[in-house]
Design an enzyme around this catalytic site. Structure first.
Site, short mmCIF file in Angstrom:
data_model
loop_
_atom_site.label_atom_id
_atom_site.label_comp_id
_atom_site.label_asym_id
_atom_site.label_seq_id
_atom_site.Cartn_x
_atom_site.Cartn_y
_atom_site.Cartn_z
N ASP A 73 124.73 61.57 136.96
CA ASP A 73 125.87 60.87 136.35
C ASP A 73 125.50 60.29 134.98
O ASP A 73 126.18 59.40 134.47
CB ASP A 73 126.33 59.71 137.25
CG ASP A 73 127.05 60.20 138.50
OD1 ASP A 73 127.36 61.40 138.58
OD2 ASP A 73 127.29 59.38 139.41
N ASP A 84 124.28 52.61 151.65
CA ASP A 84 123.27 52.97 152.64
C ASP A 84 123.35 52.09 153.88
O ASP A 84 123.29 52.57 155.02
CB ASP A 84 121.86 52.89 152.01
CG ASP A 84 121.64 51.62 151.21
OD1 ASP A 84 122.54 50.76 151.18
OD2 ASP A 84 120.57 51.50 150.59
#
Length: 537
Positions: free
Chosen positions: A90, A239
């Site tokens: 990105d 996560d």
């Protein structure tokens, strides 16, 4: 009266803190008694075939470390034809061009490697992982952040564990530290992370409690990711979120302390603080999202208790911050009332009248509060010290850092309190539902004690909250001096640690900011205009 209210508030905050102290003591108990158990850890047999693995590398503006990461990933002791490498990029700077060149080079060497560049960071890291999963061919998904080095035998040592039980969703390995001895900041981070992995992760994994994937240096079963609802970007800690959703579906996460992936710790204060802010805010967001479901689920009580204390642990920071704010009025009140109680004229009358007086009760409440606070803080330095010893045993290096580890273990107490201001802000934003961007923690390819921030990109300007932290440092210093001048020594050690923590954090940030400004000024002075639209270096 106001004094009674202050002590009641202080005791209430300590009562809430007792939940997390209980958590710490129970973890210590399991750690100290685990070797007495006959239950042995299961080790899987070696692989008799090589399942296909997708390695995902989420990248965002990491020009200093991407080459090191790719070098380690392409050095795996695993058949080239049995794994693919997805670079999920990105980046908005020259990192993308560096990656494109490296990808072509490794393709020429026969590696199955691809570059997936997104022009928009939709969903940030979670969005990148989710999009990469659409084209991932692997049965298992290994994930590594840019600042880590992958051991050559990583896949051969982790993949076999998935064949012990089809309900194993993920295997998490321990983080090592490439620059542990760079500064007292990195030493403190290393000690805290070691305690997290070797106490929280390892012990909980052994006794079948919920643990979390740490975002990197682990492998997921693709089927488990999809069954749990895939990567979601409504929190800053995707996560932690996925880990709990998977375990609520009946999956397990294993932690393997013997496998170490070395990584680079933040060396700049602003980057470190942004990391802590993201972890804290994300933790509260996940708690808001999923804690109710955990408490309603048909789970053992001990799983619910440890899940509650884990998911709500960021709330410790506001507690520590308000305890720090209350330190001066509490100390001043205790000194004032002690002088009254000890005044000979005050003793006119019976002993019990003196003992039962409101002034004496306030003094007794002070000592009760101090005793409770000491009891609640005690598990943390013990955990740091034991984790340091265990790291030395596991890694086979018993001399490294021996001179400073004990000091750092206790300074960490002050360090956590010094983070309480910015992390209180993170907690409040999360509770109010205020969204913020996923800010990465910049790394600079610093190994050992070599390297500096001079002439580096990605550095953040100093934040306004730094000056509030400095103000807190001087406030606590004043409280410490006031206490010592009245021979009030009981709280002095804690005040000293808090003062050092806040002043170290704020002055280090200022020092690095001045160094950054000097290097930028020097860089600009070397650029001389030679014509409109042109520059000469």
């Amino acid at each position: 009266m106001i004094e009674s209210f202050l002590f009641a508030l202080y005791l209430l905050l300590l009562l809430f803190l007792s939940l997390y102290a209980t958590h710490g003591y129970i973890i210590l108990y399991y750690y100290l008694t685990r070797n007495r158990k006959n239950k042995k850890k299961k080790f899987p047999p070696p692989l008799n075939y090589f399942p296909f693995v997708t390695i995902q590398l989420p990248i965002y503006n990491e020009k200093y470390v991407v080459a090191r990461l790719l070098s380690s990933v392409t050095n795996l002791d695993y058949p080239k034809e049995r794994y693919e490498i997805q670079i999920l990029d990105d980046s908005t700077d020259e990192t993308t061009f560096i990656l494109a060149s490296l990808v072509e080079e490794y393709k020429g060497l026969g590696y199955n490697i691809s570059l997936h560049h997104r022009s928009q960071r939709i969903g940030f890291k979670a969005g990148a992982l989710r999009e990469g999963l659409l084209s991932a061919r692997g049965e298992f998904i290994a994930i590594f952040d840019a600042d880590f080095i992958v051991p050559p035998d990583f896949l051969k040592r982790t993949i076999p564990y998935f064949f012990l039980d089809e309900k194993i969703a993920a295997v998490q390995t321990r983080w090592g530290h490439l620059n542990r001895d760079y500064s007292i900041l990195t030493q403190g981070q290393a000690l805290a992370l070691d305690a997290h992995f070797l106490f929280e992760q390892d012990i909980k994994s052994q006794i079948d409690l919920f643990i979390n994937f740490n975002g990197t240096c682990g492998v997921w079963r693709k089927e488990a990711i999809l069954a749990a609802g895939n990567w979601q970007d409504d929190t800053l800690t995707e996560d932690l979120d996925l880990s709990y959703r998977a375990q609520l579906k009946g999956y397990k996460i294993l932690f393997l302390p013997e496998i170490v992936c070395p990584g680079e710790l933040p060396i700049d204060i602003q980057g470190f603080k942004k990391q802590q802010f993201r972890w804290t805010k994300g933790g509260v967001e996940v708690a808001k999202k999923i804690l109710g479901e955990v408490l309603r689920a048909k789970l053992p009580r001990r799983v619910k208790f440890f899940s509650f204390t884990h998911l709500t642990s960021p709330l410790v920071y506001p507690i520590l911050f308000f305890l720090s704010l209350l330190s001066f009025p509490i100390v001043a009140t205790k000194i004032k009332y002690t002088e009254i109680v000890l005044n000979p004229l005050y003793h006119y009358g019976s002993y019990w009248a003196v003992y039962l007086s409101s002034q004496a009760r306030v003094v007794n409440l002070y000592y009760l509060s101090l005793s409770l606070f000491t009891i609640f803080v005690l598990p943390y330095p013990i955990t740091y010290i034991l984790s340091y010893r265990r790291v030395q045993k596991l890694d086979g290096n018993k001399e490294k850092g021996r001179k400073s580890w004990f000091l750092v273990a206790f300074l960490l107490i002050g360090g956590f309190v010094s983070l309480s201001l910015i992390n209180t802000q993170a907690c409040l934003q999360a509770l109010w539902g205020k969204k913020s961007e996923f800010t990465r923690t910049p790394k600079f390819s610093v190994v050992g004690k070599k390297g500096s921030l001079r002439d580096k990109k990605y550095l953040s300007p100093i934040s306004k909250i730094t000056f509030l932290e400095m103000g807190m440092g001087f406030y606590l210093l004043f409280t410490l001096i006031y206490a010592l001048s009245h021979w009030e020594l009981a709280l002095a050690p804690f005040l000293l640690l808090y003062t050092l923590g806040f002043l170290f954090l704020s002055f280090s940030a200022l020092s690095q900011h001045w160094e950054f400004k000097k290097s930028r000024k020097k860089e600009l002075e070397t650029v001389q205009p030679v014509g409109e639209g042109e520059v000469k270096r």
